[in-house]
Design an enzyme around this catalytic site. Structure first.
Site, PDB file in Angstrom:
ATOM      1  CG  ASP A 179      47.171  15.884  17.972  1.00  0.00           C
ATOM      2  OD1 ASP A 179      46.419  16.315  17.084  1.00  0.00           O
ATOM      3  OD2 ASP A 179      48.205  15.223  17.731  1.00  0.00           O
ATOM      4  CB  CYS A 182      42.267  17.281  15.256  1.00  0.00           C
ATOM      5  SG  CYS A 182      41.258  18.684  15.733  1.00  0.00           S
ATOM      6  CG  HIS A 392      37.973  16.489  17.480  1.00  0.00           C
ATOM      7  ND1 HIS A 392      39.312  16.186  17.415  1.00  0.00           N
ATOM      8  CD2 HIS A 392      37.310  15.377  17.079  1.00  0.00           C
ATOM      9  CE1 HIS A 392      39.446  14.938  17.008  1.00  0.00           C
ATOM     10  NE2 HIS A 392      38.263  14.426  16.805  1.00  0.00           N
TER      11      HIS A 392
END
Length: 405
Positions: A179, A182, A392
């Site tokens: 999400d 992160c 990410h």
């Protein structure tokens, strides 16, 4: 052309700012090239092998807090949805095969509406916070790489080379929930996992008074966007943030006092399965980032020396001062966006930690291993993360014995 032997302070600062701006433009171009290349790689048939339904082994954490091995059917969605982490996991019995799953789906037409509705409710319940893994169990880093990057495109080859380089230092990887928290999640998890003492800034007597003191000076902080909580009034924001920063200090202190490494890891895993506490800690981190930004901004205005990234932070049209930074960036972290690269520097300064990141798409360049900040204090602890795209982040674990020596 020879450079002048000396520059005034103003000229030197201007040159540094111009250099930072050039580096930023270069980074934006590289990210654009990467996005195009990865997009082409995803379109190619030899990229990650995917089917409509893919059976995966997984762990479903039950209320006891112990991992229970199950088979998971992962319903894959479009690439665009995948980037927003729209993944649906349907737990089935461990002896269920792909064929049986297909047969069960075909039997839906023979079940009444009530039965189907009950199953939908059950699936919603199993996706509640206690079943969501913020940080997944560790797996062999090269096994993870082989599953994720099977193609022969340039992007896939570069990623494999990057993972091979990381595997020289770390044996395993832990996937972080993707999400918009992160970056905060991966950094805080690593920091707590390694914590042996309470950082000096957390030991300050007036640390708990930080929200109240800042709100007294800066009325615009009342527009801070907290995580959704029904019934919260604007006047309660100071007390609520105070609860978060006190919780951060309490959890950090408790975990740092655990001597046994296995017990320490278990305590971290338990904390990151408690969704309410976990997201409260992220709000505390965001507020510490705002506090750090205010200090840097004021120092620069008062002629004090500030790190180069601070110029870039406030050179953006969307964050020319701390108020804009809060409105246009910090308020969106965890809701509609994650941390940008320059905000990784801000996070590092807020925690007084060096964040070392393996940027896999930068393999074979000088930026493959990037430090935030790039000129850290010698006494700052180091945490290590992995990213494939600067968006990410995952966590490498189990440092290889040779590396430790």
């Amino acid at each position: 052309m020879t450079e002048p032997t000396s520059l005034s302070a103003g000229e030197e600062q201007t040159q540094k700012k111009e250099s930072v701006a050039v580096q930023l433009m270069k980074h934006e171009k590289e990210v654009g090239v990467l996005s195009n290349e990865l997009g082409a790689a995803n379109a190619a048939t030899d990229q990650k092998e995917q089917s409509t339904l893919e059976i995966k082994k997984g762990y479903a954490y039950r209320s006891t807090g112990t991992p229970k091995k199950t088979d998971m059917i992962k319903s894959l969605v479009t690439e665009q949805d995948a980037s927003r982490n729209c993944e649906l996991y349907l737990a089935v019995s461990s002896n269920c095969s792909a064929v049986e799953s297909s047969e069960e789906s075909e039997e839906d037409m023979y079940r009444d509406a009530e039965e189907i509705e009950r199953e939908k409710i059950l699936l919603c319940e199993t996706s509640s916070s206690e079943y969501k893994l913020s940080v997944a169990p560790e797996m062999d880093i090269m096994e993870y790489c082989r599953k994720e990057w099977r193609g022969s495109t340039p992007a896939a080859k570069r990623m494999r080379k990057g993972y091979e380089a990381v595997a020289q230092k770390f044996a395993s990887i832990r996937r972080v929930r993707g999400d918009n928290y992160c970056a905060l999640r991966a950094t805080l998890f690593q920091a707590l996992s390694q914590a042996t003492q309470l950082p000096s800034w957390l030991q300050s007597e007036d640390f708990a008074m930080l929200p109240e003191n800042l709100l007294r000076k800066y009325d615009w902080i009342k527009q801070w966007q907290l995580k959704q909580k029904l019934g919260r009034k604007m006047g309660e924001i100071s007390d609520e943030i105070k609860e978060y920063v006190i919780l951060l200090r309490k959890k950090w202190k408790n975990i740092s006092e655990i001597k046994d490494p296995i017990e320490k890891q278990e305590a971290c895993d338990k904390l990151f399965k408690n969704e309410e506490e976990e997201y409260s800690l992220y709000e505390a981190l965001k507020f510490l980032m705002l506090n750090t930004a205010i200090k840097l901004y004021n120092d620069d205005k008062n002629g004090r020396r500030v790190p180069v990234f601070s110029w870039l932070l406030f050179a953006r049209d969307t964050s020319s001062d701390p108020c804009q930074l809060m409105h246009n960036h910090l308020n969106h972290i965890g809701h509609s966006g994650g941390l940008e690269q320059v905000e990784m520097f801000l996070l590092a300064y807020a925690l007084q930690y060096t964040i070392q990141v393996y940027r896999l798409y930068k393999y074979s360049t000088d930026e493959f291993i990037t430090l935030y900040p790039n000129d850290p204090e010698e006494d700052w602890p180091v945490v290590t993360l992995i990213t494939e795209d600067d968006r990410h982040y995952n966590i490498p674990v189990r440092m290889c014995q040779e590396t430790m020596l």
